[in-house]
Design an enzyme around this catalytic site. Structure first.
Site, PDB file in Angstrom:
ATOM      1  N   ALA A   1      -2.655  -3.303  13.162  1.00 13.11           N
ATOM      2  CA  ALA A   1      -2.299  -1.911  12.895  1.00 13.11           C
ATOM      3  C   ALA A   1      -1.659  -1.259  14.116  1.00 13.11           C
ATOM      4  CB  ALA A   1      -3.544  -1.130  12.481  1.00 13.11           C
TER       5      ALA A   1
ATOM      6  N   HIS B   1      21.627   1.773  14.805  1.00 13.31           N
ATOM      7  CA  HIS B   1      22.896   2.414  15.162  1.00 13.31           C
ATOM      8  C   HIS B   1      23.533   1.642  16.314  1.00 13.31           C
ATOM      9  CE1 HIS B   1      22.816   5.849  12.513  1.00 13.31           C
ATOM     10  NE2 HIS B   1      21.496   5.849  12.672  1.00 13.31           N
TER      11      HIS B   1
ATOM     12  N   ASN C   1       0.824  -1.197   0.000  1.00 19.12           N
ATOM     13  CA  ASN C   1       0.000   0.000   0.000  1.00 19.12           C
ATOM     14  C   ASN C   1       0.866   1.258   0.000  1.00 19.12           C
ATOM     15  OD1 ASN C   1      -2.326   1.687   0.246  1.00 19.12           O
ATOM     16  ND2 ASN C   1      -3.348   0.067   1.412  1.00 19.12           N
TER      17      ASN C   1
END
Length: 186
Positions: free
Chosen positions: A158, A115, A85
């Site tokens: 989600a 990092h 999407n």
């Protein structure tokens, strides 16, 4: 062995030949991504341009909604019948594999770079691959962190942040994502 595989488990430090090479490739990719995301492109043209960005064939069954983002580009591999999407971000230096029949919701972030914890090396990088197995579904605004494997047929709800591997046939949700349900075939 690909560059992504060779980078696994290594510290990539600023000023090193490898660090500089990565940033040259990254700069080249930025131009291609910018060109892809300017204006409308027919689906075949989107696949052609993403093939150029990833340096791999994108199957005709793949659907990619624009805009499409990647910082490195060359370490993304996609299977068949994949749906991506809008506004998905691939931070792919460590390698991203998306198997067949995967659904990726809007604003998903697949991250393979971290990092270094040591403050003296903080600008350096560590990488770990992300794999999304067959028929998985990543809901809107999901973040998948370095080294994670999303299991076959699994669903990531989600707004979840996935910090650990997701077993096959499960639904995970939350930050950090936790198993909330097993998926049983009917």
């Amino acid at each position: 062995m690909s560059l992504a595989e060779r980078l696994q488990g290594k510290e990539i430090l600023p000023g090193s030949e490898l660090y500089d090479e990565i940033h040259v490739n990254k700069a080249d990719n930025e131009r291609l991504v910018l060109e892809l995301n300017q204006g409308y492109h027919a689906p075949d043209e989107v696949r052609r341009r993403v093939s150029e960005i990833t340096n791999s064939k994108i199957d005709a069954s793949v659907v990619i909604s624009l805009p499409f983002y990647t910082d490195y580009g060359k370490h993304i591999k996609m299977g068949k019948d994949v749906f991506i999407n809008q506004n998905v971000m691939f931070v792919d230096l460590g390698g991203i594999v998306i198997e067949d029949n995967v659904l990726i919701g809007p604003f998903v972030r697949l991250i393979t770079v971290n990092h270094i914890v040591d403050p003296a090396k903080r600008r350096g990088l560590n990488v770990a691959a992300v794999t999304v197995k067959k028929n998985a579904w990543l809901g809107a605004n999901v973040t998948v962190l370095p080294g994670v494997k999303i299991g076959e047929n699994s669903i990531v709800a989600a707004d979840s942040t996935v910090t650990k591997d997701v077993p096959a046939n499960t639904i995970v949700a939350g930050t950090p994502a936790r198993i909330i349900k097993e998926i049983k075939e009917e």
